[in-house]
Design a protein around this motif. Structure first.
Motif, PDB file in Angstrom:
ATOM      1  N   THR A 128       1.353   8.542  -3.135  1.00 47.03           N
ATOM      2  CA  THR A 128       0.976   8.684  -1.711  1.00 47.03           C
ATOM      3  C   THR A 128      -0.051   7.656  -1.241  1.00 47.03           C
ATOM      4  O   THR A 128      -0.254   7.500  -0.039  1.00 47.03           O
ATOM      5  CB  THR A 128       0.394  10.079  -1.423  1.00 47.03           C
ATOM      6  OG1 THR A 128      -0.847  10.214  -2.141  1.00 47.03           O
ATOM      7  CG2 THR A 128       1.337  11.190  -1.819  1.00 47.03           C
ATOM      8  N   GLY A 129      -0.743   6.996  -2.164  1.00 49.59           N
ATOM      9  CA  GLY A 129      -1.806   6.064  -1.782  1.00 49.59           C
ATOM     10  C   GLY A 129      -3.102   6.768  -1.417  1.00 49.59           C
ATOM     11  O   GLY A 129      -4.113   6.119  -1.148  1.00 49.59           O
ATOM     12  N   ALA A 130      -3.109   8.105  -1.399  1.00 49.43           N
ATOM     13  CA  ALA A 130      -4.280   8.867  -0.952  1.00 49.43           C
ATOM     14  C   ALA A 130      -5.447   8.719  -1.925  1.00 49.43           C
ATOM     15  O   ALA A 130      -5.246   8.525  -3.126  1.00 49.43           O
ATOM     16  CB  ALA A 130      -3.914  10.351  -0.830  1.00 49.43           C
ATOM     17  N   THR A 131      -6.660   8.828  -1.377  1.00 48.74           N
ATOM     18  CA  THR A 131      -7.870   8.840  -2.208  1.00 48.74           C
ATOM     19  C   THR A 131      -8.638  10.125  -1.952  1.00 48.74           C
ATOM     20  O   THR A 131      -8.883  10.501  -0.801  1.00 48.74           O
ATOM     21  CB  THR A 131      -8.741   7.604  -1.891  1.00 48.74           C
ATOM     22  OG1 THR A 131      -8.039   6.452  -2.352  1.00 48.74           O
ATOM     23  CG2 THR A 131     -10.087   7.673  -2.604  1.00 48.74           C
ATOM     24  N   MET A 132      -8.997  10.787  -3.036  1.00 47.48           N
ATOM     25  CA  MET A 132      -9.699  12.068  -2.934  1.00 47.48           C
ATOM     26  C   MET A 132     -11.157  11.816  -2.548  1.00 47.48           C
ATOM     27  O   MET A 132     -11.849  11.040  -3.214  1.00 47.48           O
ATOM     28  CB  MET A 132      -9.630  12.761  -4.308  1.00 47.48           C
ATOM     29  CG  MET A 132     -10.124  14.175  -4.309  1.00 47.48           C
ATOM     30  SD  MET A 132     -10.191  14.831  -6.016  1.00 47.48           S
ATOM     31  CE  MET A 132      -8.495  15.251  -6.303  1.00 47.48           C
ATOM     32  N   PRO A 133     -11.631  12.446  -1.456  1.00 43.94           N
ATOM     33  CA  PRO A 133     -13.029  12.240  -1.077  1.00 43.94           C
ATOM     34  C   PRO A 133     -13.985  12.928  -2.046  1.00 43.94           C
ATOM     35  O   PRO A 133     -13.577  13.784  -2.837  1.00 43.94           O
ATOM     36  CB  PRO A 133     -13.113  12.865   0.316  1.00 43.94           C
ATOM     37  CG  PRO A 133     -11.963  13.802   0.402  1.00 43.94           C
ATOM     38  CD  PRO A 133     -10.916  13.344  -0.566  1.00 43.94           C
TER      39      PRO A 133
ATOM     40  N   ALA B  97       4.114   6.985   8.228  1.00 42.86           N
ATOM     41  CA  ALA B  97       3.670   6.220   7.050  1.00 42.86           C
ATOM     42  C   ALA B  97       2.173   6.442   6.839  1.00 42.86           C
ATOM     43  O   ALA B  97       1.392   6.344   7.784  1.00 42.86           O
ATOM     44  CB  ALA B  97       3.955   4.740   7.266  1.00 42.86           C
ATOM     45  N   LEU B  98       1.777   6.743   5.606  1.00 47.72           N
ATOM     46  CA  LEU B  98       0.350   6.902   5.294  1.00 47.72           C
ATOM     47  C   LEU B  98      -0.233   5.543   4.933  1.00 47.72           C
ATOM     48  O   LEU B  98       0.326   4.835   4.088  1.00 47.72           O
ATOM     49  CB  LEU B  98       0.153   7.839   4.103  1.00 47.72           C
ATOM     50  CG  LEU B  98       0.539   9.309   4.256  1.00 47.72           C
ATOM     51  CD1 LEU B  98       0.117  10.086   3.016  1.00 47.72           C
ATOM     52  CD2 LEU B  98      -0.119   9.904   5.485  1.00 47.72           C
ATOM     53  N   ARG B  99      -1.358   5.186   5.549  1.00 42.03           N
ATOM     54  CA  ARG B  99      -2.004   3.909   5.226  1.00 42.03           C
ATOM     55  C   ARG B  99      -2.868   4.098   3.983  1.00 42.03           C
ATOM     56  O   ARG B  99      -3.821   4.890   4.008  1.00 42.03           O
ATOM     57  CB  ARG B  99      -2.864   3.427   6.389  1.00 42.03           C
ATOM     58  CG  ARG B  99      -3.652   2.160   6.073  1.00 42.03           C
ATOM     59  CD  ARG B  99      -4.490   1.728   7.260  1.00 42.03           C
ATOM     60  NE  ARG B  99      -3.673   1.072   8.274  1.00 42.03           N
ATOM     61  CZ  ARG B  99      -3.336  -0.222   8.228  1.00 42.03           C
ATOM     62  NH1 ARG B  99      -3.742  -0.976   7.232  1.00 42.03           N
ATOM     63  NH2 ARG B  99      -2.598  -0.754   9.184  1.00 42.03           N
ATOM     64  N   PRO B 100      -2.555   3.382   2.878  1.00 35.78           N
ATOM     65  CA  PRO B 100      -3.389   3.540   1.682  1.00 35.78           C
ATOM     66  C   PRO B 100      -4.646   2.687   1.779  1.00 35.78           C
ATOM     67  O   PRO B 100      -4.647   1.653   2.438  1.00 35.78           O
ATOM     68  CB  PRO B 100      -2.478   3.021   0.562  1.00 35.78           C
ATOM     69  CG  PRO B 100      -1.648   1.967   1.234  1.00 35.78           C
ATOM     70  CD  PRO B 100      -1.478   2.396   2.677  1.00 35.78           C
ATOM     71  N   GLY B 101      -5.718   3.106   1.128  1.00 37.02           N
ATOM     72  CA  GLY B 101      -6.929   2.289   1.082  1.00 37.02           C
ATOM     73  C   GLY B 101      -6.866   1.243  -0.024  1.00 37.02           C
ATOM     74  O   GLY B 101      -7.772   0.420  -0.165  1.00 37.02           O
ATOM     75  N   GLY B 102      -5.800   1.271  -0.818  1.00 36.37           N
ATOM     76  CA  GLY B 102      -5.643   0.323  -1.915  1.00 36.37           C
ATOM     77  C   GLY B 102      -4.385   0.664  -2.701  1.00 36.37           C
ATOM     78  O   GLY B 102      -3.622   1.550  -2.303  1.00 36.37           O
ATOM     79  N   GLY B 103      -4.184  -0.036  -3.809  1.00 38.42           N
ATOM     80  CA  GLY B 103      -3.034   0.278  -4.666  1.00 38.42           C
ATOM     81  C   GLY B 103      -1.778  -0.472  -4.270  1.00 38.42           C
ATOM     82  O   GLY B 103      -1.847  -1.540  -3.639  1.00 38.42           O
TER      83      GLY B 103
END
Ligand SMILES: Cc1ncc(COP(=O)(O)O)c(C=O)c1O
Length: 399
Positions: A185-190, A323-329
């Motif tokens: 998903t590209g997600a980052t856990m806060p 579309a989810l914008r990833p912070g990286g990857g």
């Protein structure tokens, strides 16, 4: 097939887990001519540090050949370089807490040997990186899926699950998570979720396996501390790799955590540590200090490709594809509208020469037909534009 006079079949000798294993499915794409594939998270070969690896290899051959080319342990300098990198991230690392393997995938694949009896509960995210999770399934683990949203694993759902298991007298063996630039998903856990996750691990006595394959490749936003650096009680096994920041072909990854786990992982790594030659080469390359500059180049280039992909999606895809914008990857995850099945979309897209990973190949529990993963890492910028235009035409013509 060889003819045989025996009443027996070789395949009857297979262990249960080998008998029931499904061959990898690559969908229909291999039978079609695919012009643009967004399916796999391959590194961009343009970015491999060829010249620096060539120089390091030449130096190893000139100065260290007698040990680097013989049987023997990996380079002690490689352990040192990895320990320095871990310490710079605030992770407690020393020689007893570190194992190096042929890629992080190899080490993650050994976890069931150390932790899982058939039927034991292992908790994973949904979606997740099935390349690893399928090993847990093969080992007979009872794999339980916790949903992921745009902030990574839903730790409230995790808490409910852990509490339910506790009531049944069940202690899950480990929680496998990719908290930073999640695959797919590209997600980052806060931070607040990370802290809650660590609190739950301690409360319920469950190991957290933190897979940080992409953590160095941040395009935007503030760095969020790794679970391992936040962990004060020793519940985290941190796993990472050189695959995404140097090259996957060097096959070098590592795990850092409780020495008792590291010792047992090493015992099940029956072929021993990694090849001396490649370990000497990579140690030399890291010692030049060039890796961190190289990572900055990778970040700039992957960020550019990611932005290009997202802009192309905004122009070409119907607005109900989110579309989810990833912070990286390496990945962009797209949620499909209810009338589009990811599997059916893949079949149609393949007819038009474009491919991607359907969400169904990212879940251990059969979900995921409502989403697709697009890897922007490998394709050239021209191919990204071509592929998104092709896929956009298929999506716009749907129904
Ligand atoms: C999340 C994640 N973990 C682990 C790996 C395995 O990497 P390697 O075995 O090359 O270190 C990958 C590879 O794609 C990945 O995406």
């Amino acid at each position: 097939m060889a003819s045989t006079t025996s009443a027996y079949r070789i395949t009857d000798l297979f262990a249960e887990r080998a008998r029931n294993i499904a061959p990898p499915t690559y969908g229909t794409e291999l039978t079609k001519i695919i012009s643009v594939s967004f399916a796999y998270g391959l590194a961009d070969p343009i970015l491999f540090p060829h010249a620096d690896l060539a120089a390091a290899s030449a130096a190893v051959l000139a100065k260290e050949a007698p040990i680097a080319l013989n049987y023997g342990p990996p380079s002690a300098q490689l352990y040192e370089q990895i320990i320095l990198r871990l310490q710079a991230k605030g992770i407690t690392a020393d020689r007893d807490r570190l194992i190096i393997g042929y890629g992080s995938g190899q080490i993650l694949g050994l976890l069931p040997d150390v932790f899982v009896e058939p039927g034991d509960v292992v908790i994973v995210e949904g979606p997740t990186f099935l390349g690893v999770v399928s090993r847990f399934v093969q080992a007979g683990a009872r794999v339980i899926t916790i949903p992921v949203d745009e902030m990574g694993m839903d730790v409230d759902a995790l808490e409910e699950t852990l509490s339910d298991f506790k009531k049944q007298g069940i202690r899950p063996r480990f929680i496998y998570t990719i908290p930073t630039f999640h695959n797919p998903t590209g997600a980052t856990m806060p931070l607040f979720r990370r802290q809650k996750l660590l609190g739950l691990a301690a409360e319920y006595g469950v190991l957290v396996v933190e897979d940080d394959a992409y953590g160095d490749l941040r395009f935007q936003g503030e760095t969020v501390p790794s679970l391992a650096s936040l962990d004060k009680e020793g519940w985290v096994l941190y796993v990472s790799t050189f695959s995404k920041i140097i090259a996957p072909g060097i096959r070098l990854g590592w795990a850092c955590g409780d020495p008792a786990i590291i010792e047992r992982l090493a015992m099940f790594k029956s072929e021993g540590p990694v090849g001396p030659f490649v370990s000497h080469v990579v140690a030399r390359y890291c010692a030049t200090g060039k890796l961190d500059y190289h990572i900055q180049e990778l970040i700039a280039y992957y960020n550019h490709k990611c932005n290009l992909l997202l802009e192309a999606i905004a122009h070409e895809f119907p607005s109900d594809v989110v579309a989810l914008r990833p912070g990286g990857g390496f990945f962009v995850w797209c949620k499909l509208p209810p009338n589009i099945s990811a599997q059916a979309l893949l079949t149609a897209a393949n007819e038009h020469g474009v491919s991607f990973l359907p969400g169904t190949r990212c879940y251990a529990n059969g979900q995921g037909d409502d989403a697709i993963r697009l890897a922007f890492s490998f394709q050239t910028t021209e191919k990204i534009l071509e592929g998104i235009a092709l896929l956009g035409a298929v999506l716009r013509g749907w129904g």
